[in-house]
Design a protein around this motif. Structure first.
Motif, PDB file in Angstrom:
ATOM      1  N   ASN A  34       0.832  -1.213   0.000  1.00 32.85           N
ATOM      2  CA  ASN A  34       0.000   0.000   0.000  1.00 32.85           C
ATOM      3  C   ASN A  34       0.864   1.260   0.000  1.00 32.85           C
ATOM      4  O   ASN A  34       0.772   2.115   0.877  1.00 32.85           O
ATOM      5  N   SER A  35       1.719   1.329  -1.005  1.00 36.77           N
ATOM      6  CA  SER A  35       2.717   2.393  -1.094  1.00 36.77           C
ATOM      7  C   SER A  35       2.691   3.036  -2.474  1.00 36.77           C
ATOM      8  O   SER A  35       2.232   2.437  -3.451  1.00 36.77           O
ATOM      9  N   VAL A  36       3.221   4.261  -2.534  1.00 32.25           N
ATOM     10  CA  VAL A  36       3.545   4.868  -3.815  1.00 32.25           C
ATOM     11  C   VAL A  36       5.053   5.071  -3.827  1.00 32.25           C
ATOM     12  O   VAL A  36       5.637   5.578  -2.871  1.00 32.25           O
ATOM     13  N   LEU A  53      11.635   7.834  -3.832  1.00 32.55           N
ATOM     14  CA  LEU A  53      10.837   8.159  -2.655  1.00 32.55           C
ATOM     15  C   LEU A  53       9.740   7.119  -2.478  1.00 32.55           C
ATOM     16  O   LEU A  53       9.099   6.723  -3.452  1.00 32.55           O
ATOM     17  N   ARG A  54       9.528   6.676  -1.246  1.00 33.08           N
ATOM     18  CA  ARG A  54       8.419   5.776  -0.948  1.00 33.08           C
ATOM     19  C   ARG A  54       7.640   6.325   0.230  1.00 33.08           C
ATOM     20  O   ARG A  54       8.196   6.682   1.270  1.00 33.08           O
ATOM     21  N   VAL A  55       6.325   6.412   0.068  1.00 33.64           N
ATOM     22  CA  VAL A  55       5.450   6.814   1.167  1.00 33.64           C
ATOM     23  C   VAL A  55       4.209   5.928   1.142  1.00 33.64           C
ATOM     24  O   VAL A  55       3.886   5.313   0.125  1.00 33.64           O
ATOM     25  N   ASP A  56       3.540   5.852   2.281  1.00 36.87           N
ATOM     26  CA  ASP A  56       2.271   5.134   2.321  1.00 36.87           C
ATOM     27  C   ASP A  56       1.252   5.848   1.437  1.00 36.87           C
ATOM     28  O   ASP A  56       1.272   7.081   1.316  1.00 36.87           O
ATOM     29  N   LEU A  57       0.374   5.088   0.825  1.00 40.74           N
ATOM     30  CA  LEU A  57      -0.697   5.706   0.046  1.00 40.74           C
ATOM     31  C   LEU A  57      -1.555   6.569   0.964  1.00 40.74           C
ATOM     32  O   LEU A  57      -1.875   6.166   2.092  1.00 40.74           O
ATOM     33  N   PRO A  58      -1.922   7.758   0.521  1.00 39.91           N
ATOM     34  CA  PRO A  58      -2.667   8.666   1.403  1.00 39.91           C
ATOM     35  C   PRO A  58      -4.107   8.205   1.613  1.00 39.91           C
ATOM     36  O   PRO A  58      -4.724   7.620   0.711  1.00 39.91           O
ATOM     37  N   PRO A  59      -4.684   8.481   2.780  1.00 32.50           N
ATOM     38  CA  PRO A  59      -6.111   8.193   2.994  1.00 32.50           C
ATOM     39  C   PRO A  59      -6.969   9.176   2.216  1.00 32.50           C
ATOM     40  O   PRO A  59      -6.491  10.227   1.766  1.00 32.50           O
ATOM     41  N   PRO A  60      -8.237   8.870   2.013  1.00 37.90           N
ATOM     42  CA  PRO A  60      -9.122   9.798   1.283  1.00 37.90           C
ATOM     43  C   PRO A  60      -9.093  11.185   1.920  1.00 37.90           C
ATOM     44  O   PRO A  60      -9.117  11.332   3.140  1.00 37.90           O
ATOM     45  N   ALA A  85       5.122   4.279  -9.316  1.00 37.60           N
ATOM     46  CA  ALA A  85       4.596   2.922  -9.172  1.00 37.60           C
ATOM     47  C   ALA A  85       3.736   2.864  -7.920  1.00 37.60           C
ATOM     48  O   ALA A  85       4.203   3.209  -6.829  1.00 37.60           O
ATOM     49  N   VAL A  86       2.492   2.469  -8.071  1.00 39.41           N
ATOM     50  CA  VAL A  86       1.598   2.261  -6.938  1.00 39.41           C
ATOM     51  C   VAL A  86       1.576   0.769  -6.637  1.00 39.41           C
ATOM     52  O   VAL A  86       1.345  -0.050  -7.538  1.00 39.41           O
ATOM     53  N   VAL A  87       1.850   0.414  -5.388  1.00 37.28           N
ATOM     54  CA  VAL A  87       1.844  -0.987  -4.961  1.00 37.28           C
ATOM     55  C   VAL A  87       0.668  -1.178  -4.008  1.00 37.28           C
ATOM     56  O   VAL A  87       0.607  -0.546  -2.946  1.00 37.28           O
ATOM     57  N   GLY A  88      -0.285  -2.020  -4.390  1.00 40.21           N
ATOM     58  CA  GLY A  88      -1.466  -2.244  -3.566  1.00 40.21           C
ATOM     59  C   GLY A  88      -2.490  -1.136  -3.775  1.00 40.21           C
ATOM     60  O   GLY A  88      -2.648  -0.604  -4.875  1.00 40.21           O
ATOM     61  N   GLY A  89      -3.215  -0.815  -2.711  1.00 39.94           N
ATOM     62  CA  GLY A  89      -4.194   0.265  -2.798  1.00 39.94           C
ATOM     63  C   GLY A  89      -5.576  -0.174  -3.229  1.00 39.94           C
ATOM     64  O   GLY A  89      -6.449   0.672  -3.451  1.00 39.94           O
TER      65      GLY A  89
END
Length: 354
Positions: A34-36, A53-60, A85-89
């Motif tokens: 669940n990362s970008v 750069l890697r960060v957690d996918l942001p919440p709505p 690259a979006v992983v998961g989500g």
């Protein structure tokens, strides 16, 4: 895009999107969820590796804020393009379109405001062999992910002992402190020794010799630290001249000295009690930063802040990381200072000092 292996030693061409996705665990050091992941690209042809750069996918509701932050970080360090690259989500919609499309659109707009084109945007549910990956712009773009363990970057990383951890938590466990009873005993020994354990005027030289002996032991495969060695090394790292010489071991990043020193700093980060372990943690962060491993650098600095909130070097390195000072600039600074320094460490004879 051409990227470096985690050791900084070998350049690898990642022209195929599937190869880039499969390389992510070895670039980051762990399998993200669940990362970008944003790959910055440099140069007029946009083929040279920039920041990753890697960060957690942001919440709505926070997509715009996250997009602007990521774009600002790339813009601050002179990038000419980006791949995302979006992983998961989530799962694709009924039409087969990848999830998190609104966030990717906002990220593309935020990058465009800084004149940085989004060259490619990819999605994969996880970095696992055989899963189906896709693209945000082209419905016909996609395929099955190759086995990440069989990629070129994996082969190079594995050959030098670099392992892609299963999760970020696994990587963070590298920085866990040693047995509490051992650390308490060493803390008590340090309390009883308010002065350096070496006599005479050449205290800095004696401290350097202590570190050099430890480097020789690590190079030979011995990472066992006795109580006496821990106390002496803690004192050595507390001396400004010794610490500065230790910082200079981080470059050239592909040298045996840099790799051995980084192993020693991680060992001492676990074996020294607080707050003395903050020095080793900062040295580990500095070495990881210089070779472009921002994930490990950030983890080491976070641990150093837990150990000693007032540690000055932790604050300086954190400011450099937050300001996105390029790792190549860090390595360049080290090489210039190393050429001018009267005291440097080497992998010479046991206990010797160059």
């Amino acid at each position: 895009m051409t990227t470096s292996t985690p050791t900084g030693r070998t350049k690898v061409d990642l022209k195929d999107p599937a190869d880039l996705l499969a390389a992510i665990p070895y670039i980051l050091g762990f399998h993200p969820e669940n990362s970008v992941v944003v790959f910055g690209q440099r140069g007029p042809d946009r083929k040279r590796q920039g920041m990753t750069l890697r960060v957690d996918l942001p919440p709505p509701g926070l997509e715009q804020e996250q997009a602007r932050d990521l774009a600002g970080r790339l813009a601050a360090t002179a990038h000419t393009g980006a791949t995302v690259a979006v992983v998961g989500g989530g799962s694709p919609n009924p039409a087969g379109r990848p999830p998190r499309r609104r966030f990717v659109r906002r990220l593309e707009s935020a990058l465009a405001e800084h004149g940085i084109p989004l060259l490619h945007s990819l999605w994969v549910p996880s970095i696992t062999a055989g899963v189906r990956w896709g693209c945000y712009r082209d419905r016909d773009c996609g395929g099955l992910l190759p086995d990440p363990r069989e990629s070129v970057i994996a082969a190079v990383a594995t050959s030098v002992g670099h392992v892609a951890r299963e999760s970020r938590e696994d990587l963070e466990r590298l920085f866990e402190a040693g047995p509490p009873e051992t650390l308490a005993r060493r803390s008590e020994l340090l309390t009883r020794l308010p002065e350096p354990p070496w006599e005479g005027d050449a205290v800095a030289e004696a401290g350097l010799a202590e570190v050099n002996a430890a480097l020789a032991r690590v190079e030979s495969g011995d990472q066992v630290i006795t109580d006496d060695q821990a106390v002496r090394l803690a004192w050595a790292l507390s001396l400004v001249e010794v610490r500065d010489a230790c910082l200079l071991t981080a470059a050239p990043v592909d040298s045996p000295l840099a790799r051995t020193a980084e192993d020693l700093w991680l060992c001492l980060a676990r074996e020294l009690p607080a707050p003395e372990s903050a020095e080793a943690l900062c040295l580990k962060a500095h070495a990881a930063y210089a070779r472009g491993d921002l994930t490990v650098a950030g983890m080491a600095l976070a641990r150093a802040r837990e150990v000693d909130q007032e540690h000055r070097m932790t604050g300086l390195l954190t400011a450099a990381l937050d300001g996105m000072l390029a790792p190549s600039e860090v390595a360049g600074i080290i090489l210039r200072q190393r050429a001018e320094s009267p005291l440097v460490l080497s992998l010479g004879p046991l206990g010797g000092t160059a």
